[in-house]
Design a protein around this motif. Structure first.
Motif, mmCIF file in Angstrom:
data_model
loop_
_atom_site.group_PDB
_atom_site.id
_atom_site.type_symbol
_atom_site.label_atom_id
_atom_site.label_comp_id
_atom_site.label_asym_id
_atom_site.label_seq_id
_atom_site.Cartn_x
_atom_site.Cartn_y
_atom_site.Cartn_z
ATOM 1 N N LYS A 3 0.804 -1.237 0.065
ATOM 2 C CA LYS A 3 -0.042 0.042 -0.022
ATOM 3 C C LYS A 3 0.823 1.249 0.128
ATOM 4 O O LYS A 3 1.722 1.373 1.015
ATOM 5 N N ILE A 4 0.780 2.003 -1.284
ATOM 6 C CA ILE A 4 1.411 3.117 -1.073
ATOM 7 C C ILE A 4 0.783 4.410 -1.580
ATOM 8 O O ILE A 4 -0.271 4.363 -1.934
ATOM 9 N N THR A 5 1.620 5.747 -1.576
ATOM 10 C CA THR A 5 0.917 6.829 -1.938
ATOM 11 C C THR A 5 0.712 7.057 -3.411
ATOM 12 O O THR A 5 1.900 6.453 -4.006
ATOM 13 N N MET A 6 -0.011 8.024 -3.894
ATOM 14 C CA MET A 6 0.301 8.197 -5.355
ATOM 15 C C MET A 6 1.258 9.044 -5.635
ATOM 16 O O MET A 6 1.971 8.640 -6.485
ATOM 17 N N ARG A 7 2.013 9.660 -4.704
ATOM 18 C CA ARG A 7 3.196 10.332 -4.818
ATOM 19 C C ARG A 7 4.258 9.191 -5.090
ATOM 20 O O ARG A 7 5.196 9.205 -6.025
ATOM 21 N N GLU A 8 4.333 8.241 -4.320
ATOM 22 C CA GLU A 8 5.292 7.218 -4.295
ATOM 23 C C GLU A 8 5.097 6.287 -5.485
ATOM 24 O O GLU A 8 6.024 5.878 -6.108
ATOM 25 N N ILE A 26 14.462 13.527 -17.271
ATOM 26 C CA ILE A 26 13.499 14.596 -16.656
ATOM 27 C C ILE A 26 13.744 15.871 -16.826
ATOM 28 O O ILE A 26 14.979 16.131 -16.607
ATOM 29 N N MET A 27 12.946 16.630 -17.227
ATOM 30 C CA MET A 27 13.257 17.998 -17.144
ATOM 31 C C MET A 27 12.102 19.050 -16.812
ATOM 32 O O MET A 27 10.843 18.719 -17.137
ATOM 33 N N GLY A 28 12.364 20.115 -16.262
ATOM 34 C CA GLY A 28 11.253 21.062 -15.646
ATOM 35 C C GLY A 28 11.804 21.790 -14.513
ATOM 36 O O GLY A 28 13.024 21.853 -14.303
ATOM 37 N N GLU A 29 10.826 22.521 -14.050
ATOM 38 C CA GLU A 29 11.119 23.503 -13.107
ATOM 39 C C GLU A 29 11.292 22.877 -11.760
ATOM 40 O O GLU A 29 10.250 22.211 -11.388
ATOM 41 N N GLU A 30 12.340 23.246 -11.193
ATOM 42 C CA GLU A 30 12.649 22.620 -9.602
ATOM 43 C C GLU A 30 12.410 21.220 -9.590
ATOM 44 O O GLU A 30 12.005 20.613 -8.447
ATOM 45 N N VAL A 31 12.805 20.286 -10.586
ATOM 46 C CA VAL A 31 12.659 18.871 -10.700
ATOM 47 C C VAL A 31 13.948 18.382 -9.801
ATOM 48 O O VAL A 31 14.021 17.268 -9.282
ATOM 49 N N ALA A 39 7.465 16.783 -4.426
ATOM 50 C CA ALA A 39 8.386 15.959 -4.164
ATOM 51 C C ALA A 39 8.499 14.747 -4.594
ATOM 52 O O ALA A 39 8.802 13.705 -4.077
ATOM 53 N N VAL A 40 7.803 14.722 -5.863
ATOM 54 C CA VAL A 40 7.996 13.491 -6.770
ATOM 55 C C VAL A 40 9.291 13.138 -7.213
ATOM 56 O O VAL A 40 9.498 11.698 -7.169
ATOM 57 N N THR A 41 9.940 13.887 -7.334
ATOM 58 C CA THR A 41 11.515 13.523 -7.955
ATOM 59 C C THR A 41 12.581 13.758 -6.709
ATOM 60 O O THR A 41 13.545 13.848 -7.006
ATOM 61 N N LYS A 42 12.170 13.782 -5.593
ATOM 62 C CA LYS A 42 12.901 13.759 -4.421
ATOM 63 C C LYS A 42 13.995 12.943 -4.516
ATOM 64 O O LYS A 42 13.498 11.770 -4.514
ATOM 65 N N GLY A 43 15.120 13.205 -4.294
ATOM 66 C CA GLY A 43 16.367 12.275 -4.308
ATOM 67 C C GLY A 43 16.840 12.114 -5.711
ATOM 68 O O GLY A 43 17.800 11.045 -6.075
ATOM 69 N N GLU A 172 -1.745 14.689 -13.312
ATOM 70 C CA GLU A 172 -1.977 14.268 -11.977
ATOM 71 C C GLU A 172 -2.835 15.367 -11.227
ATOM 72 O O GLU A 172 -2.967 16.551 -11.558
ATOM 73 N N HIS A 173 -3.364 14.866 -9.860
ATOM 74 C CA HIS A 173 -4.100 15.955 -9.193
ATOM 75 C C HIS A 173 -3.485 16.321 -7.959
ATOM 76 O O HIS A 173 -3.154 15.782 -7.263
ATOM 77 N N ALA A 174 -3.451 17.755 -7.835
ATOM 78 C CA ALA A 174 -2.825 18.231 -6.749
ATOM 79 C C ALA A 174 -3.121 17.877 -5.341
ATOM 80 O O ALA A 174 -2.411 17.675 -4.455
ATOM 81 N N THR A 175 -4.409 17.289 -5.285
ATOM 82 C CA THR A 175 -4.701 17.075 -3.943
ATOM 83 C C THR A 175 -4.719 15.555 -3.590
ATOM 84 O O THR A 175 -5.148 14.780 -2.701
ATOM 85 N N MET A 176 -4.344 14.575 -4.540
ATOM 86 C CA MET A 176 -4.113 13.425 -4.600
ATOM 87 C C MET A 176 -2.787 12.768 -4.442
ATOM 88 O O MET A 176 -2.837 11.429 -4.241
ATOM 89 N N TYR A 177 -1.777 13.440 -3.980
ATOM 90 C CA TYR A 177 -0.470 12.770 -3.680
ATOM 91 C C TYR A 177 -0.394 11.927 -2.504
ATOM 92 O O TYR A 177 0.341 10.829 -2.488
#
Lengths: 324, 318
Positions: A3-8, A26-31, A39-43, A172-177
């Motif tokens: 069981k994991i989160t949408m973000r994970e 990957i390319m984008g602002e603050e990725v 925080a999807v691309t954290k690490g 993706e939906h901002a409230t669903m991570y």
């Protein structure tokens, strides 16, 4: 099943595909250094380095146009739009270039490109930062538009999107991570362009996707307590649209409600309802109802914002209405 | 440049001129549809520029692209077939005049949204940088494209990321009917590169030899330093912006003055004055180009229309 989160789930999909295929970057602002606004691309930056996790200037044309160019010459970029609303600055690339170039040049090259975009309201970000404009993008042949509602689908569909040789807008939906869900262990993908019955029922068909799925599943629980069994069909992909499970369900229930977060006029629901009337008119027992956002720019004030967005209670009421 | 190469460039310039003159007739006869923008007067620009590239260098341009396509080695047959919308065109008749491409010749189009192809050009260079090669992307655009946001986003990212792009502004003095001084804050386009700390240069676009030399130097800089470069090439289109241009914005005398600097005439004179060749040889080259165009028209006219099934092919690759 874990069981994991949408973000994970999204993060895992990206990482697995980057590990699998060196052409993916990957390319984008603050990725990169920041780790992604959500925080999807954290690490990722530490793991893959600056060449594979590219921090861009705030320049959406350079980001999406650049990703298109890199895809045309054989790479597999995943470009991130910090919010889908910023995508309007790069509309030429998303709707006028990416979906056209393969066709217009007679198939001479492909565009294996993913645009990840965060959409949706409910975070009090005001009118220009809160939109669910999915229908606009789904209007254009040549683009694939995916918008998952569960972690399992998010992971499997994003992996398919990255492997696809076509441009894919992945919303993706901002409230669903933080939404949690079961995800299969190990390697799996989910095909683009397949709708899915997420909950079986016999009385009414609810057709929905993304945030609408979360709301519809809650509505279904509530209705079940009142003895009403709804079947929830999740579009998952808006283009190419898979009507088969919808028509199949409708032929059984003869009644439907379509739930989306975007505005009702000219929306996803308009398309679904038309298609049901075209393809299953003889099975219609009641007018189909659309539940959608009120026709206003989304306000900042929390109470007003929530009043504009579709709610579980709206879906429950709509289901009861079609059963009258 | 060796003699053979100079004669080949002369041939290419005449071929572009003749093909477009014939194209204009076919357009008037209703056999070519849509918009068509002629390169007549600007032939020395892409001829000199493309001659200076390595075959692995990518070329991308705007909609005034017939000449660029021919210079990149696409045959007159295919160009004419694409103009006529035939199945034998490079894009099977689905692109038309403004969208000429053959990626096997490293010609990546033919793009018709003003300035829209500049970030895509950056993207090519991003892809090549990622692949670790030193290919250069040569991106051509008009002076009109330097006033739109795309230009600035693309130049900026090319500089900060060290992308191998040769930005080539073909300054033909007008964006459609609006002269440079009415549309651009600076009339010397190269100055815009200064704002990005980008190396730049300027050259007379009516002289193919000068263009070739300037392009060689610029390409060498880009390859060696992994830095972009903006080359402004000053030129003039002898015909209207497109086929439907009443030309109210310029005087006949102005056009006439520039026509005295016809790039083909200038090159012809140079070749004779420097005794590189004889008038007889140049006449033969012109006849050969003429013949090539006649054949191309025959080929295109005899070619089949795209099959109706083409309507639904290549929307998606998967």
């Amino acid at each position: 099943m874990a069981k994991i989160t949408m973000r994970e789930a999204i993060s895992q999909a990206l990482m697995e595909e980057m590990d699998r295929d060196p052409k993916v970057f990957i390319m984008g602002e603050e990725v990169g250094v920041w780790g992604g606004t959500y925080a999807v691309t954290k690490g990722f930056y530490d793991k893959y380095g600056a060449m594979r996790v590219k921090d861009t200037p705030i320049a959406e044309n350079a980001i999406i146009g650049g990703a298109i160019g890199a895809a045309m010459v054989g790479q597999r970029p995943v470009a991130e739009l910090m919010t889908i609303n910023f995508g309007f600055s790069a509309m030429d690339y998303i709707i006028n270039q990416a979906p056209k170039l393969h066709y217009m040049f007679g198939g001479q090259f492909t565009l294996p490109l993913v645009i990840r975009a965060v959409g949706g309201g409910g975070r009090q970000l005001g009118a220009t930062h809160s939109q669910t404009p999915d229908a606009i993008f789904a209007h254009f042949p040549g683009l694939k538009v995916v918008s998952p509602g569960t972690p399992e689908d998010a992971k499997g569909l994003l992996k398919s999107a990255i492997r696809s040789n076509d441009p894919v807008l992945f919303i993706e939906h901002a409230t669903m991570y933080q939404v949690r869900g079961e995800v299969p262990e190990g390697e799996y993908t989910i095909p683009i362009g397949k709708s899915k019955v997420q909950r079986a029922g016999k009385d009414v068909t609810i057709v929905t996707y993304c945030k609408g799925l979360e709301l519809s599943m809650k509505a279904a629980d509530e209705l079940a307590k009142q003895g009403i069994e709804v079947e929830v069909v999740d579009l998952r992909t808006l283009r190419p649209l898979d009507m088969e499970p919808i028509i199949e369900s409708f032929k059984k229930t003869n009644r439907a409600v379509v739930v989306e977060e975007g505005w009702k006029s000219y929306g996803v629901g308009s398309e679904i309802v038309s298609r049901i009337y075209e393809e299953a008119f003889d099975y219609v027992d009641a007018p189909i109802i659309r539940v959608a956002q009120k026709e206003v720019p989304l306000p900042y004030n929390r109470t007003l914002e929530q009043a504009a967005l579709p709610q579980v209670a709206d879906i429950v009421a709509a289901v009861k209405e079609v059963l009258k | 440049m060796k003699k053979e190469q100079q004669l080949d460039l002369y041939y290419q310039m005449v071929l572009i001129r003749r093909l477009e003159e014939r194209g204009a007739e076919l357009y008037q006869a209703g056999k070519i549809g849509g918009f068509m923008h002629l390169y007549i007067g600007q032939e020395a620009v892409s001829t000199g520029l493309i001659a200076a590239r390595e075959p692995r260098d990518r070329v991308i341009t705007a909609y005034r692209d017939h000449g660029v396509a021919l210079n990149c080695g696409i045959s007159a047959n295919e160009v004419m077939a694409e103009l006529l919308g035939k199945a034998t065109g490079m894009s099977k008749g689905k692109g038309g005049s403004m969208h000429m491409a053959d990626t096997s010749k490293n010609m990546w189009g033919g793009h018709a949204i003003v300035g829209g192809h500049l970030p895509i050009a950056s993207g090519f260079a991003i892809g090549d940088q990622y692949a670790g090669n030193d290919n250069i992307t040569i991106c051509m655009f008009g002076d009109g494209a330097t006033n739109i946001g795309y230009f600035h986003e693309a130049l900026n990212i090319s500089k900060i990321w060290g992308l191998r792009v040769l930005w080539v502004c073909e300054n033909n003095q007008y964006g459609m009917g609006t002269s440079v001084d009415r549309a651009s804050a600076v009339t010397e386009i190269r100055q815009k590169a200064e704002g990005y700390g980008m190396k730049n240069g300027q050259v007379d676009g009516m002289d193919v030899t000068k263009v070739y030399e300037a392009a060689k130097e610029a390409l060498e800089f880009v390859r060696k330093n992994a830095q972009p470069y903006l080359l402004e090439i000053d030129t003039y289109r002898f015909r209207g912006h497109s086929m439907g241009d009443p030309e109210r914005y310029r005087k006949a005398e102005e056009v006439k003055k520039w026509q005295e600097n016809d790039p083909i005439g200038i090159f012809n004179k140079q070749l004779l004055e420097k005794k590189i060749t004889t008038a007889k040889v140049l006449d033969e080259i012109e006849a050969r180009a003429e013949q090539e165009v006649v054949k191309a028209v025959e080929f295109a006219e005899a070619s089949p229309e795209p099959a109706m099934s083409e309507l639904f092919t290549d929307i998606y690759a998967d």
